[in-house]
Design a protein around this motif. Structure first.
Motif, PDB file in Angstrom:
ATOM      1  N   TYR A 109       0.866  -1.181   0.000  1.00 33.26           N
ATOM      2  CA  TYR A 109       0.000   0.000   0.000  1.00 33.26           C
ATOM      3  C   TYR A 109       0.895   1.221   0.000  1.00 33.26           C
ATOM      4  CZ  TYR A 109      -4.298  -2.595   1.034  1.00 33.26           C
ATOM      5  OH  TYR A 109      -5.391  -3.431   0.961  1.00 33.26           O
ATOM      6  N   ASN A 110       0.842   1.974  -1.084  1.00 36.32           N
ATOM      7  CA  ASN A 110       1.654   3.192  -1.151  1.00 36.32           C
ATOM      8  C   ASN A 110       3.126   2.898  -0.876  1.00 36.32           C
ATOM      9  OD1 ASN A 110      -0.755   4.818  -1.576  1.00 36.32           O
ATOM     10  ND2 ASN A 110      -1.219   4.294   0.530  1.00 36.32           N
ATOM     11  N   PHE A 111       3.604   1.831  -1.545  1.00 36.92           N
ATOM     12  CA  PHE A 111       5.023   1.424  -1.562  1.00 36.92           C
ATOM     13  C   PHE A 111       5.516   0.758  -0.271  1.00 36.92           C
ATOM     14  CE2 PHE A 111       4.599   5.508  -3.934  1.00 36.92           C
ATOM     15  CZ  PHE A 111       4.505   4.935  -5.195  1.00 36.92           C
ATOM     16  N   ALA A 112       4.628   0.485   0.664  1.00 33.88           N
ATOM     17  CA  ALA A 112       5.070  -0.067   1.960  1.00 33.88           C
ATOM     18  C   ALA A 112       3.986  -0.978   2.536  1.00 33.88           C
ATOM     19  CB  ALA A 112       5.396   1.076   2.912  1.00 33.88           C
ATOM     20  N   VAL A 113       4.235  -1.511   3.738  1.00 30.92           N
ATOM     21  CA  VAL A 113       3.230  -2.377   4.369  1.00 30.92           C
ATOM     22  C   VAL A 113       1.994  -1.557   4.726  1.00 30.92           C
ATOM     23  CG1 VAL A 113       4.919  -4.025   5.295  1.00 30.92           C
ATOM     24  CG2 VAL A 113       4.176  -2.092   6.717  1.00 30.92           C
ATOM     25  N   PRO A 114       0.812  -2.178   4.691  1.00 31.21           N
ATOM     26  CA  PRO A 114      -0.403  -1.471   5.106  1.00 31.21           C
ATOM     27  C   PRO A 114      -0.295  -1.006   6.564  1.00 31.21           C
ATOM     28  CG  PRO A 114      -0.963  -3.557   4.031  1.00 31.21           C
ATOM     29  CD  PRO A 114       0.532  -3.564   4.263  1.00 31.21           C
ATOM     30  N   ALA A 115      -0.998   0.077   6.875  1.00 33.07           N
ATOM     31  CA  ALA A 115      -1.010   0.573   8.254  1.00 33.07           C
ATOM     32  C   ALA A 115      -1.452  -0.519   9.231  1.00 33.07           C
ATOM     33  CB  ALA A 115      -1.936   1.785   8.358  1.00 33.07           C
ATOM     34  N   LYS A 118       1.523  -2.530  10.002  1.00 26.28           N
ATOM     35  CA  LYS A 118       2.493  -1.749  10.784  1.00 26.28           C
ATOM     36  C   LYS A 118       2.024  -1.602  12.231  1.00 26.28           C
ATOM     37  CE  LYS A 118       6.482   0.415  10.992  1.00 26.28           C
ATOM     38  NZ  LYS A 118       6.527   1.373  12.028  1.00 26.28           N
ATOM     39  N   ASP A 162      13.595   0.824  -6.520  1.00 21.49           N
ATOM     40  CA  ASP A 162      13.828   1.771  -5.426  1.00 21.49           C
ATOM     41  C   ASP A 162      12.542   2.164  -4.712  1.00 21.49           C
ATOM     42  OD1 ASP A 162      16.447   1.686  -6.123  1.00 21.49           O
ATOM     43  OD2 ASP A 162      16.556   3.721  -6.927  1.00 21.49           O
ATOM     44  N   LEU A 163      11.407   1.860  -5.321  1.00 22.73           N
ATOM     45  CA  LEU A 163      10.126   2.204  -4.695  1.00 22.73           C
ATOM     46  C   LEU A 163       9.574   1.053  -3.860  1.00 22.73           C
ATOM     47  CD1 LEU A 163       8.422   4.170  -7.589  1.00 22.73           C
ATOM     48  CD2 LEU A 163       9.244   5.079  -5.415  1.00 22.73           C
ATOM     49  N   PHE A 165       9.473  -0.434  -0.730  1.00 23.75           N
ATOM     50  CA  PHE A 165       9.791  -0.256   0.688  1.00 23.75           C
ATOM     51  C   PHE A 165       9.080  -1.320   1.519  1.00 23.75           C
ATOM     52  CE2 PHE A 165      10.605   3.901  -1.158  1.00 23.75           C
ATOM     53  CZ  PHE A 165      11.807   4.260  -0.569  1.00 23.75           C
ATOM     54  N   PRO A 168      12.188  -5.385   1.160  1.00 29.39           N
ATOM     55  CA  PRO A 168      13.442  -5.172   1.913  1.00 29.39           C
ATOM     56  C   PRO A 168      13.171  -4.782   3.367  1.00 29.39           C
ATOM     57  CG  PRO A 168      13.430  -3.914  -0.154  1.00 29.39           C
ATOM     58  CD  PRO A 168      12.052  -4.450   0.032  1.00 29.39           C
ATOM     59  N   TYR A 169      12.084  -4.055   3.562  1.00 31.71           N
ATOM     60  CA  TYR A 169      11.742  -3.634   4.926  1.00 31.71           C
ATOM     61  C   TYR A 169      11.407  -4.830   5.812  1.00 31.71           C
ATOM     62  CZ  TYR A 169       9.257  -1.973   8.938  1.00 31.71           C
ATOM     63  OH  TYR A 169       8.868  -1.779  10.241  1.00 31.71           O
ATOM     64  N   SER A 172      14.448  -6.844   6.660  1.00 28.78           N
ATOM     65  CA  SER A 172      15.296  -6.193   7.678  1.00 28.78           C
ATOM     66  C   SER A 172      14.676  -6.288   9.062  1.00 28.78           C
ATOM     67  CB  SER A 172      15.502  -4.716   7.319  1.00 28.78           C
ATOM     68  OG  SER A 172      16.274  -4.589   6.146  1.00 28.78           O
ATOM     69  N   TRP A 173      13.393  -5.972   9.155  1.00 30.92           N
ATOM     70  CA  TRP A 173      12.744  -5.985  10.462  1.00 30.92           C
ATOM     71  C   TRP A 173      12.739  -7.405  11.052  1.00 30.92           C
ATOM     72  CZ3 TRP A 173       7.979  -8.392  11.724  1.00 30.92           C
ATOM     73  CH2 TRP A 173       7.594  -8.192  13.051  1.00 30.92           C
TER      74      TRP A 173
ATOM     75  N   ASP B 122      -2.224   5.975   4.029  1.00 30.18           N
ATOM     76  CA  ASP B 122      -3.061   5.004   3.314  1.00 30.18           C
ATOM     77  C   ASP B 122      -4.435   5.582   2.997  1.00 30.18           C
ATOM     78  OD1 ASP B 122      -0.999   3.201   3.344  1.00 30.18           O
ATOM     79  OD2 ASP B 122      -1.923   1.795   4.747  1.00 30.18           O
ATOM     80  N   PHE B 165      14.171   3.117   6.533  1.00 31.13           N
ATOM     81  CA  PHE B 165      13.024   2.972   5.633  1.00 31.13           C
ATOM     82  C   PHE B 165      12.030   4.105   5.871  1.00 31.13           C
ATOM     83  CE2 PHE B 165      14.798  -1.289   5.865  1.00 31.13           C
ATOM     84  CZ  PHE B 165      14.766  -1.683   4.533  1.00 31.13           C
TER      85      PHE B 165
END
Lengths: 229, 229
Positions: A109-115, A118, A162-163, A165, A168-169, A172-173, B122, B165
């Motif tokens: 969602y928007n280049f990263a994990v959903p809220a 998170k 590169d978009l 996130f 790789p995130y 890493s986590w 989001d 990130f």
């Protein structure tokens, strides 16, 4: 042997590529042995309560004590709010610590994990909870299968690496929590918007190939991962 | 001229480095002109409602229509749930579209933006909402000041750049919404845990230097950004 299955897509199951794929993995894996334990947590239908000042106050107090392992959390709690926050947190942490396989449905969602995902990460990543008495991580043997779906293409050669996130995130986590890099699998379904957005039809063959590869990979993983004998 | 100030730290104001720094910027900027409008939104005290199936259904319908600009959202809404989701979303979107300066308090939580901030991202990143009638972004002239605080060091030479990130993520997401790269400033306070965690005391001088540099930079930015005449 226990599988913990989390979903974080805000779409209904029938509309969600990540939910359909995690469901495929879970059904395949469970079919391999009906004595396995299974727990499904829907982070959208049943959101993890957001963290707030009491969570932070207790976390900071634990850090001030240098996170001795095992942390005696109960002795550090000073208020009813902190007690409630810790109880909420410990229940979610125990769910992870008690599992052998963690299946994470994580659409981009928007280049990263959903809220929603998170919120779970922010709550369970509490100082010291994954550190055992000997200083090692209690997640060292956890197998993690991440299923991610993405509207476009973000893989090698896509020009949009590169978009990303998300992959790789999460890698890493998870590694920072003590999950072994070799125990992390990330399965991707790309270009899901090709079926929906006008003008993106030319990506449909690539989207279909990506989805087929994800199916195949999840089938292999569900069979190859350890099951109870 | 209008400043929109968002905070996403789960700590109380007195305990939060990012909240203290955004407050410093906001007070300095507002002191420059008492005719400026100012709106503060606390994403922890007043969380953005999580997105769900109705939000996704409406978003997908908009995408199926190819996001013509301007999108006639009202004509695409089919249910009461979608109406409610759109009203919630539009209010937050209008807050951004109506601002000249966006101040984002974004502490690093587990290497990324807090869930509270991601919930806002989001929701407001809805298809077409920042695209004007001529296809250009309504955020092209928006100035954005991100204030981020981090327990450790993640800057160049720290050896932990790959774990950041947050700053690269916000820069990418903002740019994709049409914010000009030259209009994005990211101000960092590093090693905030040096004051708290036993054994990390040696980092206190570096932490103090980082905080002082953040103060100075925010003062310059608050004076240099356009203010009403």
């Amino acid at each position: 042997m226990r599988l913990l299955h989390l979903d974080s897509s805000a779409h209904r199951a029938a509309e969600s590529v990540s939910r359909r794929l995690t469901d495929l993995f879970a059904r395949t894996w469970r079919a391999g042995n009906d004595r396995a334990e299974y727990h499904h947590r829907d982070l959208v239908a049943d959101p993890v309560p957001p963290i707030g000042p009491a969570y932070c106050a207790l976390g900071r107090r634990v850090e001030q004590h240098g996170v001795p392992a095992p942390v005696r959390y109960d002795e550090l709690i000073e208020t009813e709010d902190e007690r409630r926050e810790w109880d909420l947190t410990r229940a979610l942490v125990d769910e992870v610590r008690g599992s052998d396989v963690l299946l994470l449905g994580a659409p981009m969602y928007n280049f990263a994990v959903p809220a929603a995902l998170k919120a779970w990460i922010d709550r369970i990543t509490f100082p010291g909870v994954f550190t055992g008495a000997d200083g090692s991580s209690s997640l060292a043997d956890l197998r993690v299968v991440v299923v991610t779906s993405r509207g476009g293409a973000y893989g090698p050669g896509s020009g949009a690496e590169d978009l990303d996130f998300l992959a790789p995130y999460l890698r890493s986590w998870l590694t920072k929590q003590g999950v072994a890099a070799r125990n992390i699998e990330i399965v991707v379904a790309d270009r899901t918007l090709a079926e929906i957005v006008p003008g993106y039809e030319q990506a449909r063959p690539a989207a279909a190939r990506s989805l087929a590869a994800a199916h195949e990979r999840l089938g292999v993983l569900a069979g190859a991962l350890p099951v109870p004998t």
